[in-house]
Design a protein around this motif. Structure first.
Motif, PDB file in Angstrom:
ATOM      1  N   ARG A 128      17.849  13.743  31.975  1.00 21.10           N
ATOM      2  CA  ARG A 128      17.712  15.699  31.839  1.00 21.10           C
ATOM      3  C   ARG A 128      18.672  16.226  31.668  1.00 21.10           C
ATOM      4  N   GLY A 129      19.921  15.812  31.556  1.00 20.02           N
ATOM      5  CA  GLY A 129      21.289  16.321  30.585  1.00 20.02           C
ATOM      6  C   GLY A 129      21.450  16.419  29.259  1.00 20.02           C
ATOM      7  N   PHE A 130      21.299  15.354  28.466  1.00 16.99           N
ATOM      8  CA  PHE A 130      20.855  15.524  27.311  1.00 16.99           C
ATOM      9  C   PHE A 130      20.261  16.631  26.978  1.00 16.99           C
ATOM     10  N   MET A 131      18.493  16.819  27.889  1.00 17.40           N
ATOM     11  CA  MET A 131      17.578  17.318  27.871  1.00 17.40           C
ATOM     12  C   MET A 131      17.968  18.844  27.877  1.00 17.40           C
ATOM     13  N   PHE A 132      18.743  19.046  28.691  1.00 16.44           N
ATOM     14  CA  PHE A 132      19.488  20.704  28.902  1.00 16.44           C
ATOM     15  C   PHE A 132      20.665  21.006  27.548  1.00 16.44           C
ATOM     16  N   ALA A 133      21.037  19.711  26.767  1.00 16.16           N
ATOM     17  CA  ALA A 133      22.317  19.778  26.062  1.00 16.16           C
ATOM     18  C   ALA A 133      21.390  20.164  25.002  1.00 16.16           C
ATOM     19  N   ILE A 134      20.335  20.266  24.505  1.00 15.16           N
ATOM     20  CA  ILE A 134      19.915  20.495  23.548  1.00 15.16           C
ATOM     21  C   ILE A 134      18.513  21.845  23.869  1.00 15.16           C
ATOM     22  N   GLY A 135      18.936  22.325  24.647  1.00 11.18           N
ATOM     23  CA  GLY A 135      18.259  23.561  24.527  1.00 11.18           C
ATOM     24  C   GLY A 135      17.332  24.077  26.010  1.00 11.18           C
ATOM     25  N   CYS A 136      16.871  22.901  26.685  1.00 14.63           N
ATOM     26  CA  CYS A 136      16.324  22.914  28.317  1.00 14.63           C
ATOM     27  C   CYS A 136      15.894  24.040  29.005  1.00 14.63           C
ATOM     28  N   ALA A 143      27.916  21.541  25.981  1.00 14.64           N
ATOM     29  CA  ALA A 143      27.520  21.785  25.207  1.00 14.64           C
ATOM     30  C   ALA A 143      27.808  22.557  23.322  1.00 14.64           C
ATOM     31  N   LYS A 144      27.602  23.714  24.539  1.00 18.89           N
ATOM     32  CA  LYS A 144      28.076  24.747  23.429  1.00 18.89           C
ATOM     33  C   LYS A 144      29.768  24.776  23.461  1.00 18.89           C
ATOM     34  N   GLY A 145      30.917  24.299  23.588  1.00 20.10           N
ATOM     35  CA  GLY A 145      32.221  23.951  23.500  1.00 20.10           C
ATOM     36  C   GLY A 145      32.435  24.936  23.889  1.00 20.10           C
ATOM     37  N   VAL A 146      31.579  25.444  24.974  1.00 16.97           N
ATOM     38  CA  VAL A 146      33.138  26.922  25.858  1.00 16.97           C
ATOM     39  C   VAL A 146      33.791  26.178  27.114  1.00 16.97           C
ATOM     40  N   GLU A 147      34.598  26.498  26.901  1.00 16.00           N
ATOM     41  CA  GLU A 147      35.886  26.558  28.256  1.00 16.00           C
ATOM     42  C   GLU A 147      34.739  25.720  29.274  1.00 16.00           C
ATOM     43  N   GLY A 148      35.252  24.843  30.297  1.00 17.10           N
ATOM     44  CA  GLY A 148      34.342  24.985  31.753  1.00 17.10           C
ATOM     45  C   GLY A 148      35.449  24.794  32.339  1.00 17.10           C
ATOM     46  N   VAL A 149      36.502  25.719  32.793  1.00 16.69           N
ATOM     47  CA  VAL A 149      37.228  26.072  33.903  1.00 16.69           C
ATOM     48  C   VAL A 149      36.940  27.168  34.550  1.00 16.69           C
ATOM     49  N   ARG A 150      37.160  26.481  36.252  1.00 19.38           N
ATOM     50  CA  ARG A 150      36.561  27.959  37.368  1.00 19.38           C
ATOM     51  C   ARG A 150      37.627  28.371  37.971  1.00 19.38           C
ATOM     52  N   PRO A 151      37.540  29.325  38.075  1.00 17.37           N
ATOM     53  CA  PRO A 151      38.820  30.418  38.344  1.00 17.37           C
ATOM     54  C   PRO A 151      38.465  30.332  40.058  1.00 17.37           C
ATOM     55  N   PHE A 152      40.045  30.074  41.167  1.00 24.30           N
ATOM     56  CA  PHE A 152      39.448  30.663  42.280  1.00 24.30           C
ATOM     57  C   PHE A 152      39.285  29.853  43.533  1.00 24.30           C
ATOM     58  N   GLY A 153      39.005  28.587  42.420  1.00 25.87           N
ATOM     59  CA  GLY A 153      38.741  28.030  44.075  1.00 25.87           C
ATOM     60  C   GLY A 153      37.390  27.471  43.746  1.00 25.87           C
ATOM     61  N   THR A 154      36.923  26.049  44.528  1.00 23.63           N
ATOM     62  CA  THR A 154      35.946  25.480  44.844  1.00 23.63           C
ATOM     63  C   THR A 154      34.926  26.330  45.422  1.00 23.63           C
ATOM     64  N   SER A 176      20.459  22.175  40.054  1.00 20.05           N
ATOM     65  CA  SER A 176      21.168  23.857  40.033  1.00 20.05           C
ATOM     66  C   SER A 176      21.542  24.522  38.839  1.00 20.05           C
ATOM     67  N   ARG A 177      21.343  25.543  39.517  1.00 19.27           N
ATOM     68  CA  ARG A 177      22.335  26.246  38.185  1.00 19.27           C
ATOM     69  C   ARG A 177      23.690  26.243  37.526  1.00 19.27           C
ATOM     70  N   GLU A 178      24.400  25.720  39.025  1.00 17.42           N
ATOM     71  CA  GLU A 178      25.778  25.424  38.135  1.00 17.42           C
ATOM     72  C   GLU A 178      25.570  23.855  37.846  1.00 17.42           C
ATOM     73  N   GLN A 179      24.703  23.076  37.655  1.00 21.40           N
ATOM     74  CA  GLN A 179      24.637  21.873  36.741  1.00 21.40           C
ATOM     75  C   GLN A 179      23.995  21.954  35.384  1.00 21.40           C
ATOM     76  N   ARG A 180      23.082  23.185  35.566  1.00 20.04           N
ATOM     77  CA  ARG A 180      22.243  24.190  34.537  1.00 20.04           C
ATOM     78  C   ARG A 180      23.717  24.689  33.208  1.00 20.04           C
ATOM     79  N   ALA A 181      24.618  25.165  34.103  1.00 20.15           N
ATOM     80  CA  ALA A 181      25.460  25.550  33.794  1.00 20.15           C
ATOM     81  C   ALA A 181      26.855  24.807  33.175  1.00 20.15           C
ATOM     82  N   VAL A 182      27.489  23.943  33.234  1.00 17.32           N
ATOM     83  CA  VAL A 182      27.681  22.649  33.415  1.00 17.32           C
ATOM     84  C   VAL A 182      27.526  22.416  31.943  1.00 17.32           C
ATOM     85  N   VAL A 183      26.593  21.660  31.650  1.00 17.12           N
ATOM     86  CA  VAL A 183      26.071  20.604  30.726  1.00 17.12           C
ATOM     87  C   VAL A 183      25.637  22.177  29.263  1.00 17.12           C
ATOM     88  N   TYR A 184      24.842  22.860  29.420  1.00 14.17           N
ATOM     89  CA  TYR A 184      25.205  24.362  28.445  1.00 14.17           C
ATOM     90  C   TYR A 184      26.987  24.717  27.981  1.00 14.17           C
TER      91      TYR A 184
END
Length: 544
Positions: A420-428, A114-125, A103-111
């Motif tokens: 796949r998680g590590f593939m996303f981390a290096i740019g997949c 991997a970039k050291g960007v804050e990963g918290v989510r506002p406003f609930g699930t 999913s787009r959410e799964q890929r976004a979490v890895v990106y």
């Protein structure tokens, strides 16, 4: 009415087929007339006319594509949109939670990690917490406070002389040949920086794996890196590489549901000098893994092979990797472990949903047990034979987040492998072009013009950051549940919604064997009641 419609369709076909062709021909003299007074415009019209005329002539005489012959403009528009359909769907159509395959959410979490960007989510699930299948982990009022997130598991049974303290999260097997040299090098450098292990894949240990990271050497049925010229297993060749200090464990690959056997190299890819060097095959020779191993042919002989590899490697941990297929075959292996007393130090359970770089759609969609069912069957069997404490279980499939890790730990895993998680981390970017050799990010290709764009130091740092951030998230998950290690999660911690009004724990939803239950003849679990007696240690076949 039907006749009128047919005539209209014929006129549309006629207009689209011939009018643009005539206009393209007319552009040629117009361009020639204007090229003297307006050189840019004239040249543009001339080139456009020549291209259009050439395309029109091709369409009139080609016989492969009826649609292009009848509707040259519409068909080309169709093929263009079809070509970009995966990207259009991925970026503009699909929901953030549509797993196709990730999913787009799964890929976004890895990106972000991997970039050291804050990963918290506002406003609930964004999840529907009352939908069937929704899962969560119960938290505790008595939380723990752990000193760090470097969770380790010791892999090595009683016969192992060089046990390995492995990270809970490691890189799954992806061969050099399926992945580019820069991708392999980046992953291995990340493993060194982050203190975790890198599984080689069945393509053996290449020069790009030797960047200082801990290695799990995977041995497939092709015996790449330890084979004789006829393709059989070479004990001398194996021993020469297995004693390398970088090699921490040996993994015998038995089966992977989604992959019929491309030898860890993408179909159609050329065997380069570096690939041939790692695999011990001539340059240009096809690297196809046989359908089964030649070093053993029965479950009992598999045990002998495990013991042989352990001895040849100097006592390093030796395990097996499988995607569960026929249950009686797995039961036969388990019976052989019990009867011979020779057990693997670890078992990597691959899920049928894990996928591969290239597989027929029938295999990708409908071969192999999904991870949850496969893992629980293996875990239950080892518990029932009182062997679970000797063998670590590693889960490998669609695992991305800390919740995935804790959930699969609750179902019996000691650790996880990610591909796949590590593939996303290096740019997949999930372009799903792995099988073409034209990966836009340079990860799954052997084309130097493509993989040179993948900058190794940057990608290695990203993969290491992803691992560190994921382990930190696992630490927080353990603390919030009042635990001190992810292996402390049990089926009682995992809750699963079965209907809008009913929730059950995994402990009550699934069947679990008691310790030594199989030794005592307790066969209440349906799979064991049906197949356990039919499994035999001297044959893979089911006894009749």
């Amino acid at each position: 009415m039907r006749l009128r419609f047919t005539r209209a369709a014929e006129r549309a076909r006629y207009y689209e087929r011939y009018i643009p062709f005539v206009l393209a021909i007319l552009l040629i003299p117009v361009g020639l007339l204007l090229i003297g007074s307006f050189p840019v415009l004239g040249a543009f019209l001339l080139i456009l006319g020549l291209l259009g005329t050439g395309t029109g002539i091709y369409d009139l005489f080609q016989t492969q594509h009826a649609l292009m012959r009848n509707y040259p403009l519409s068909s080309r528009m169709r093929y263009l949109l079809e070509h970009f359909r995966p990207e259009i769907r991925q970026y503009f159509v699909e929901n953030d939670h549509d797993e196709t395959p990730f999913s787009r959410e799964q890929r976004a979490v890895v990106y972000r990690r991997a970039k050291g960007v804050e990963g918290v989510r506002p406003f609930g699930t964004l999840r529907n917490v009352y939908g069937d299948g929704y899962e969560w982990l119960n938290h505790s009022i008595a939380t723990t406070h752990l000193p760090g997130h470097d969770f380790r598991i010791r892999i090595g049974g009683p016969d192992c002389r060089q046990p390995y303290d492995s990270s809970v999260v490691n890189i799954s097997g992806m061969s050099y040949g399926a992945l580019s040299p820069n991708a392999i090098e980046a992953l291995n450098r990340a493993a060194k920086a982050g203190g975790f292990a890198h599984t080689t894949g069945e393509g053996s240990i290449s020069r790009y794996h030797r960047m200082g990271g801990d290695l799990v050497w995977q041995i497939g049925s092709g015996y790449f890196g330890c084979r004789n010229p006829d393709g059989s297993f070479s004990p001398q060749g194996f021993s020469a590489q297995a004693v390398d200090p970088a090699v921490k464990m040996i993994e015998i690959k038995l089966s992977q549901g989604a992959k019929p056997g491309h030898g860890g190299i993408l179909p159609g890819a050329k065997v380069t000098e570096a690939i041939a060097e790692a695999r011990g095959v001539p340059v240009g020779q096809a690297c196809v893994s046989p359908s089964s191993h030649s070093a053993f042919s029965t479950p009992r002989e598999l045990c002998g092979f495990i013991a042989q590899l352990r001895d040849l490697s100097g006592g390093k941990p030796v395990g097996i990797k499988l995607c569960v297929g026929h249950p009686w075959e797995w039961f036969a292996m388990a019976k052989a472990f019990h009867e011979t007393g020779i057990t693997p130090d670890f078992i990597t359970v691959d899920g049928g949903e894990g996928g591969t770089g290239a597989a027929p759609v029938e295999f990708a969609d409908h071969k192999g047990a999904p991870l949850r069912e496969g893992l629980m069957l293996v875990h239950n069997t080892l518990v029932g034979l009182d062997l679970r404490d000797r063998i670590k279980l590693i889960a490998s499939a669609k695992i991305i987040t800390a919740f995935d890790i804790c959930r699969i730990s609750a179902l019996g895993a000691d650790g996880v492998n990610m591909a796949r998680g590590f593939m996303f981390a290096i740019g997949c970017i999930q372009a799903q072009a792995c099988h073409t050799g034209k990966c836009p990010t340079g990860i799954t290709t052997q084309d130097p013009d493509r993989y040179r764009a993948l900058v190794v130091p940057d990608k290695a740092a990203r993969a290491a950051r992803f691992h560190k951030a994921t382990m930190h998230a696992v630490q927080e998950a353990c603390e919030s549940s009042g635990l001190d290690h992810p292996d402390a999660f049990t089926p009682h911690h995992l809750m699963i919604r079965t209907s809008p009004r009913e929730v059950r724990s995994a402990a009550s939803l699934y069947d679990w064997l008691a310790p030594a239950a199989l030794l005592e003849g307790q066969m209440t679990h349906p799979a064991f009641a049906k197949y356990w007696a039919a499994a035999q240690v001297d044959s893979w076949a089911m006894a009749r």
